[in-house]
Design a protein around this motif. Structure first.
Motif, PDB file in Angstrom:
ATOM      1  N   GLY A   1       2.339  21.896  26.210  1.00 31.06           N
ATOM      2  CA  GLY A   1       1.377  21.780  25.123  1.00 31.06           C
ATOM      3  C   GLY A   1       1.302  23.074  24.359  1.00 31.06           C
ATOM      4  O   GLY A   1       2.192  23.917  24.431  1.00 31.06           O
ATOM      5  N   ASP A   2       0.252  23.201  23.618  1.00 31.45           N
ATOM      6  CA  ASP A   2       0.035  24.424  22.856  1.00 31.45           C
ATOM      7  C   ASP A   2      -1.456  24.582  22.633  1.00 31.45           C
ATOM      8  O   ASP A   2      -2.249  23.873  23.262  1.00 31.45           O
ATOM      9  CB  ASP A   2       0.816  24.383  21.534  1.00 31.45           C
ATOM     10  CG  ASP A   2       0.495  23.123  20.726  1.00 31.45           C
ATOM     11  OD1 ASP A   2       1.372  22.619  20.030  1.00 31.45           O
ATOM     12  OD2 ASP A   2      -0.663  22.642  20.807  1.00 31.45           O
TER      13      ASP A   2
ATOM     14  N   GLY B   1      -3.586  21.470  22.212  1.00 29.71           N
ATOM     15  CA  GLY B   1      -3.918  20.554  23.309  1.00 29.71           C
ATOM     16  C   GLY B   1      -2.955  20.793  24.445  1.00 29.71           C
ATOM     17  O   GLY B   1      -1.787  21.064  24.233  1.00 29.71           O
ATOM     18  N   PHE B   2      -3.457  20.707  25.652  1.00 29.30           N
ATOM     19  CA  PHE B   2      -2.661  21.101  26.796  1.00 29.30           C
ATOM     20  C   PHE B   2      -2.904  20.134  27.931  1.00 29.30           C
ATOM     21  O   PHE B   2      -4.036  19.768  28.210  1.00 29.30           O
ATOM     22  CB  PHE B   2      -3.067  22.517  27.211  1.00 29.30           C
ATOM     23  CG  PHE B   2      -2.042  23.225  28.027  1.00 29.30           C
ATOM     24  CD1 PHE B   2      -2.292  23.543  29.342  1.00 29.30           C
ATOM     25  CD2 PHE B   2      -0.829  23.571  27.483  1.00 29.30           C
ATOM     26  CE1 PHE B   2      -1.344  24.186  30.112  1.00 29.30           C
ATOM     27  CE2 PHE B   2       0.135  24.218  28.235  1.00 29.30           C
ATOM     28  CZ  PHE B   2      -0.135  24.535  29.560  1.00 29.30           C
ATOM     29  N   LYS B   3      -1.785  19.721  28.583  1.00 29.06           N
ATOM     30  CA  LYS B   3      -1.906  18.813  29.722  1.00 29.06           C
ATOM     31  C   LYS B   3      -1.192  19.398  30.913  1.00 29.06           C
ATOM     32  O   LYS B   3      -0.083  19.930  30.784  1.00 29.06           O
ATOM     33  CB  LYS B   3      -1.223  17.475  29.419  1.00 29.06           C
ATOM     34  CG  LYS B   3      -1.924  16.570  28.475  1.00 29.06           C
ATOM     35  CD  LYS B   3      -1.156  15.242  28.414  1.00 29.06           C
ATOM     36  CE  LYS B   3      -1.713  14.334  27.366  1.00 29.06           C
ATOM     37  NZ  LYS B   3      -0.982  13.053  27.320  1.00 29.06           N
TER      38      LYS B   3
END
Lengths: 112, 115
Positions: B96-97, B100-102
């Motif tokens: 992600g960045d 948004g990150f997962k």
């Protein structure tokens, strides 16, 4: 101690009810993540908040919702509960978007 | 789409024996890789991480993992296990960045160290 606080530790409720799980992240962490852990599904990513804004969504049901408040604590709301919602719900926080996660000890939800 | 496969659900091993917990991932972009450990009735704790640089990363308690990009693997190893290493181990992939990150976790491998 990870510094992430989750309350309550245990919650027993009936089908159809609504509950709220609370998470206080580590001091200084802007990101909060919610996960659901069950025996058959493993650890499932639900949602990510960064500084009050929703940033990423995973396998979160429409009956579930979350928010992050200005003081950075977060709440996960579960409504119209079903037996299958019984699980451990973890909150995690991180200082930056690509930093390791720090997990709380979880809230064990039992729906009867 | 991201996915993480931990090839063994349970690994029984005798104390002082070597162990390898296998992890393969799939992702279409550059990723960050982690191993977490979960002791009974506790949350997950970071064991080690690969963000960039050397492909071999080590933890303070003797575990190591090697990032293999061509095989998309991040296997965890320890040359000599202790009873206290008994726990569940999760491999995780993050992508992600700032938008948004997962972090996606594997199903976990339960390491059981026998005396």
């Amino acid at each position: 101690d990870s510094g992430v606080t989750q309350t309550p530790k245990h919650l027993i409720t009936a089908t159809g009810q609504r509950v709220t799980l609370r998470c206080s992240p580590r001091s200084g962490d802007l990101s909060v993540y919610w996960y659901q852990q069950s025996l058959d599904q493993g650890l499932q990513f639900l949602i990510h908040y960064y500084n009050g804004e929703e940033r990423a969504k995973g396998n979160i049901l429409e009956r579930f919702s979350a928010q992050q408040f200005p003081d950075l604590h977060s709440e996960l709301n579960l409504s119209s509960l079903e037996l299958g919602d019984s699980a451990l719900y973890f909150c995690a926080s991180s200082v930056q978007w690509n930093s390791p996660l720090h997990f709380g000890n979880g809230t064990r939800l039992t729906v009867t | 789409a991201q996915s993480v496969t931990q090839l063994d659900s349970q690994v029984p091993v005798f104390e002082e024996a070597p162990v390898e917990l296998r992890c393969n991932y799939s992702s279409s972009v550059s990723v960050y890789l982690f191993w977490y450990v979960q002791y009974p009735n506790q949350g997950l704790q970071l064991l080690l991480k690969y963000l960039s640089g050397s492909t071999l990363v080590e933890s303070i308690n003797g575990f190591e993992a090697e990032f293999n990009k061509s095989q998309t693997s991040f296997h965890l190893r320890k040359p000599s296990v202790h009873i206290s290493d008994t726990a569940e181990y999760f491999c995780a992939v993050s992508e992600g960045d700032t938008g948004g990150f997962k972090t996606i976790f594997g199903a976990g491998t339960r390491l059981f160290v026998k005396a």
